[in-house]
Write an enzyme that holds these catalytic residues in place. Structure first.
Site, PDB file in Angstrom:
ATOM      1  N   ASP A 184      -1.057  49.866  44.152  1.00 19.12           N
ATOM      2  CA  ASP A 184      -0.785  48.453  44.368  1.00 19.12           C
ATOM      3  C   ASP A 184      -1.601  47.658  43.369  1.00 19.12           C
ATOM      4  O   ASP A 184      -2.825  47.547  43.496  1.00 19.12           O
ATOM      5  CB  ASP A 184      -1.078  47.999  45.801  1.00 19.12           C
ATOM      6  CG  ASP A 184      -0.447  46.626  46.052  1.00 19.12           C
ATOM      7  OD1 ASP A 184      -0.470  45.798  45.112  1.00 19.12           O
ATOM      8  OD2 ASP A 184       0.084  46.400  47.150  1.00 19.12           O
ATOM      9  N   LEU A 242       6.748  44.587  30.101  1.00 16.32           N
ATOM     10  CA  LEU A 242       8.105  44.027  30.083  1.00 16.32           C
ATOM     11  C   LEU A 242       8.045  42.544  30.397  1.00 16.32           C
ATOM     12  O   LEU A 242       7.454  42.145  31.405  1.00 16.32           O
ATOM     13  CB  LEU A 242       8.957  44.714  31.150  1.00 16.32           C
ATOM     14  CG  LEU A 242       9.646  46.050  30.847  1.00 16.32           C
ATOM     15  CD1 LEU A 242      10.689  45.872  29.753  1.00 16.32           C
ATOM     16  CD2 LEU A 242       8.656  47.114  30.444  1.00 16.32           C
ATOM     17  N   TYR A 246      14.767  31.151  37.647  1.00 21.19           N
ATOM     18  CA  TYR A 246      13.647  32.096  37.524  1.00 21.19           C
ATOM     19  C   TYR A 246      12.389  31.338  37.921  1.00 21.19           C
ATOM     20  O   TYR A 246      11.592  30.931  37.089  1.00 21.19           O
ATOM     21  CB  TYR A 246      13.566  32.609  36.084  1.00 21.19           C
ATOM     22  CG  TYR A 246      12.768  33.882  35.904  1.00 21.19           C
ATOM     23  CD1 TYR A 246      13.263  35.111  36.338  1.00 21.19           C
ATOM     24  CD2 TYR A 246      11.515  33.863  35.275  1.00 21.19           C
ATOM     25  CE1 TYR A 246      12.554  36.283  36.150  1.00 21.19           C
ATOM     26  CE2 TYR A 246      10.799  35.039  35.081  1.00 21.19           C
ATOM     27  CZ  TYR A 246      11.325  36.237  35.513  1.00 21.19           C
ATOM     28  OH  TYR A 246      10.611  37.398  35.316  1.00 21.19           O
ATOM     29  N   TYR A 273      10.225  38.470  29.950  1.00 23.25           N
ATOM     30  CA  TYR A 273      11.550  37.842  30.016  1.00 23.25           C
ATOM     31  C   TYR A 273      11.489  36.480  29.339  1.00 23.25           C
ATOM     32  O   TYR A 273      10.484  35.770  29.426  1.00 23.25           O
ATOM     33  CB  TYR A 273      11.972  37.709  31.491  1.00 23.25           C
ATOM     34  CG  TYR A 273      13.369  37.170  31.681  1.00 23.25           C
ATOM     35  CD1 TYR A 273      14.442  37.702  30.977  1.00 23.25           C
ATOM     36  CD2 TYR A 273      13.610  36.129  32.580  1.00 23.25           C
ATOM     37  CE1 TYR A 273      15.729  37.208  31.153  1.00 23.25           C
ATOM     38  CE2 TYR A 273      14.888  35.636  32.769  1.00 23.25           C
ATOM     39  CZ  TYR A 273      15.946  36.173  32.042  1.00 23.25           C
ATOM     40  OH  TYR A 273      17.208  35.683  32.220  1.00 23.25           O
ATOM     41  N   ALA A 315      14.513  44.647  41.587  1.00 23.15           N
ATOM     42  CA  ALA A 315      13.764  43.388  41.504  1.00 23.15           C
ATOM     43  C   ALA A 315      14.684  42.240  41.094  1.00 23.15           C
ATOM     44  O   ALA A 315      14.594  41.133  41.630  1.00 23.15           O
ATOM     45  CB  ALA A 315      12.608  43.528  40.520  1.00 23.15           C
ATOM     46  N   GLY A 371       5.175  51.072  37.995  1.00 24.52           N
ATOM     47  CA  GLY A 371       6.335  50.273  38.397  1.00 24.52           C
ATOM     48  C   GLY A 371       7.637  51.047  38.394  1.00 24.52           C
ATOM     49  O   GLY A 371       8.668  50.548  37.942  1.00 24.52           O
TER      50      GLY A 371
HETATM   51  P1  NAI Z   1      12.249  47.245  39.293  1.00 26.21           P
HETATM   52  O1  NAI Z   1      12.505  46.819  40.692  1.00 26.21           O
HETATM   53  O2  NAI Z   1      12.813  48.548  38.852  1.00 26.21           O
HETATM   54  O3  NAI Z   1      10.708  47.279  38.936  1.00 26.21           O
HETATM   55  C1  NAI Z   1       9.737  46.468  39.504  1.00 26.21           C
HETATM   56  C2  NAI Z   1       8.734  47.391  40.166  1.00 26.21           C
HETATM   57  O4  NAI Z   1       7.544  46.701  40.479  1.00 26.21           O
HETATM   58  C3  NAI Z   1       9.245  47.997  41.477  1.00 26.21           C
HETATM   59  O5  NAI Z   1       9.202  49.405  41.375  1.00 26.21           O
HETATM   60  C4  NAI Z   1       8.237  47.503  42.501  1.00 26.21           C
HETATM   61  O6  NAI Z   1       8.011  48.449  43.510  1.00 26.21           O
HETATM   62  C5  NAI Z   1       7.016  47.303  41.624  1.00 26.21           C
HETATM   63  N1  NAI Z   1       5.956  46.451  42.169  1.00 26.21           N
HETATM   64  C6  NAI Z   1       6.071  45.201  42.691  1.00 26.21           C
HETATM   65  N2  NAI Z   1       4.860  44.757  43.085  1.00 26.21           N
HETATM   66  C7  NAI Z   1       3.966  45.742  42.803  1.00 26.21           C
HETATM   67  C8  NAI Z   1       2.562  45.885  42.989  1.00 26.21           C
HETATM   68  N3  NAI Z   1       1.829  44.919  43.545  1.00 26.21           N
HETATM   69  N4  NAI Z   1       1.966  47.036  42.577  1.00 26.21           N
HETATM   70  C9  NAI Z   1       2.700  48.019  42.020  1.00 26.21           C
HETATM   71  N5  NAI Z   1       4.028  47.942  41.817  1.00 26.21           N
HETATM   72  C10 NAI Z   1       4.657  46.816  42.212  1.00 26.21           C
HETATM   73  O7  NAI Z   1      12.807  46.043  38.397  1.00 26.21           O
HETATM   74  P2  NAI Z   1      12.840  45.779  36.825  1.00 26.21           P
HETATM   75  O8  NAI Z   1      13.747  44.618  36.679  1.00 26.21           O
HETATM   76  O9  NAI Z   1      13.130  46.999  36.072  1.00 26.21           O
HETATM   77  O10 NAI Z   1      11.371  45.283  36.486  1.00 26.21           O
HETATM   78  C11 NAI Z   1      10.492  45.898  35.576  1.00 26.21           C
HETATM   79  C12 NAI Z   1       9.924  44.864  34.617  1.00 26.21           C
HETATM   80  O11 NAI Z   1      10.981  44.382  33.782  1.00 26.21           O
HETATM   81  C13 NAI Z   1       9.327  43.632  35.314  1.00 26.21           C
HETATM   82  O12 NAI Z   1       8.162  43.222  34.624  1.00 26.21           O
HETATM   83  C14 NAI Z   1      10.431  42.599  35.121  1.00 26.21           C
HETATM   84  O13 NAI Z   1       9.950  41.281  35.179  1.00 26.21           O
HETATM   85  C15 NAI Z   1      10.903  42.979  33.725  1.00 26.21           C
HETATM   86  N6  NAI Z   1      12.192  42.402  33.301  1.00 26.21           N
HETATM   87  C16 NAI Z   1      13.334  42.615  34.051  1.00 26.21           C
HETATM   88  C17 NAI Z   1      14.530  42.056  33.660  1.00 26.21           C
HETATM   89  C18 NAI Z   1      15.779  42.296  34.466  1.00 26.21           C
HETATM   90  O14 NAI Z   1      16.788  41.619  34.259  1.00 26.21           O
HETATM   91  N7  NAI Z   1      15.797  43.249  35.373  1.00 26.21           N
HETATM   92  C19 NAI Z   1      14.651  41.219  32.454  1.00 26.21           C
HETATM   93  C20 NAI Z   1      13.402  41.104  31.700  1.00 26.21           C
HETATM   94  C21 NAI Z   1      12.230  41.655  32.152  1.00 26.21           C
END
Ligand code: NAI
Length: 286
Positions: free
Chosen positions: A73, A170, A182, A172, A224, A9
């Site tokens: 994926d 990760l 959400y 939330y 995201a 990710g």
């Molecule tokens: P991000 O956009 O950096 O990371 C999400 C990643 O998931 C992206 O790189 C995307 O390409 C990838 N992705 C989506 N579908 C996929 C799939 N089918 N196969 C492989 N990769 C896939 O965003 P973020 O926010 O850093 O997210 C990372 C984690 O943190 C997630 O689990 C999110 O729910 C969690 N999180 C984020 C918060 C926030 O405020 N940004 C708060 C609490 C948790």
């Protein structure tokens, strides 16, 4: 001997996955990442052209090295799962071996074993819809991409994880408290992920001596999160109401992941650790 981490990710330098990679690298780990297939080209090109060089800078002045980027994926476990329209999709046809099972096999072939597994990915196509307006398809897609993807990753990577290793995802707080906005089943997906963290801690602990924990992170302006639409409001809300009135930095989550992956956390498993400036502890906003 240095540890090796696989972080699923990472597709830019704004998210939690990138920050976790940096903290683990700063602690001496070798970094492998899994990047969503449709985002792979831009990510690799940007890396190569030095677009992330500033963000690669570590505390000791060196640049984080990513040893290898794997296309991934995480909604597909193996080729049998992949429908025809994805197989022939231009963005997918350009890469190969991106199902979870194939990526685990490739990592095993390339490196033999890993010590740290990080799941930092989520996707909910109907996230902007309230739960009452979410379709069955949208709900199940959120669970598939955001929850089962973790079960599948851990299942396929466990055989190559060294005993004493650590797995982190990760989550939330919308899993346990009402966070309007959400939607699309994402709150349900995080509830599943947290429950699974406990059950997987038991199964992976007994069978392989692997620890399984989740970080419940506060709001970060990642790609995201921007797609959800209310991230600036959540950051403001946290600043106004949390015990620590500052913006949360992705590095603070990265450092917690490095702690959880280290021997300093050798008795911590099945836990959900809040890294949110304490917002979770508030009953009312003041
Ligand atoms: P991000 O956009 O950096 O990371 C999400 C990643 O998931 C992206 O790189 C995307 O390409 C990838 N992705 C989506 N579908 C996929 C799939 N089918 N196969 C492989 N990769 C896939 O965003 P973020 O926010 O850093 O997210 C990372 C984690 O943190 C997630 O689990 C999110 O729910 C969690 N999180 C984020 C918060 C926030 O405020 N940004 C708060 C609490 C948790």
């Amino acid at each position: 001997k240095g540890k090796r981490a696989f972080i699923a990710g990472v597709a830019d330098d704004n998210g939690y996955g990138w920050a976790i990679a940096k903290s683990l690298a700063a602690a001496g780990a070798e970094i492998l990442v899994g990047t969503w297939v449709p985002a792979l080209n831009i990510f690799e090109t940007s890396l190569r052209r030095g677009k992330f060089d500033e963000s690669r800078l570590m505390p000791d002045g060196s640049l984080m090295e990513i040893t290898k980027v794997y296309p991934l994926d995480a909604v597909f476990d193996n080729l049998d799962d992949v429908p025809e329209d994805i197989k022939t999709n231009k963005r997918y046809a350009g890469s190969s071996k991106w199902t979870v099972q194939e990526v685990a096999e490739s990592v095993k072939q390339d490196f033999g074993s890993i010590d740290i597994l990080v799941h930092s990915l989520a996707n909910g196509p109907e996230v902007s819809k309230p739960l009452l307006e979410t379709s069955r398809k949208g709900y199940l897609a959120a669970l598939s991409a955001s929850s089962y993807s973790y079960v599948s990753l851990l299942k396929h990577f466990l055989p190559l994880m060294n005993p004493g290793g650590s797995s982190i995802s990760l989550t939330y707080i919308a899993s346990e408290q009402i966070i309007p906005g959400y939607g699309g089943g994402m709150s349900s997906a995080k509830a599943a992920l947290e429950s699974d963290t406990r059950v997987l801690a038991f199964e992976a602990g007994r069978k392989h001596k692997i620890r399984v924990n989740a970080i419940s992170a506060g709001p970060l302006r990642s790609r995201a999160a921007k797609a959800i639409g209310f991230i600036d409001m959540m950051i403001e809300y946290s600043k106004a109401n949390a015990p620590l009135q500052k913006e949360l930095s992705a590095d603070e989550v990265g450092n917690t992941a490095a702690f959880l992956a280290s021997p300093l956390a050798s008795a911590i498993t099945g836990a959900i650790i809040y890294v949110d400036n304490g917002l979770n502890a508030m009953g009312i906003g003041v």
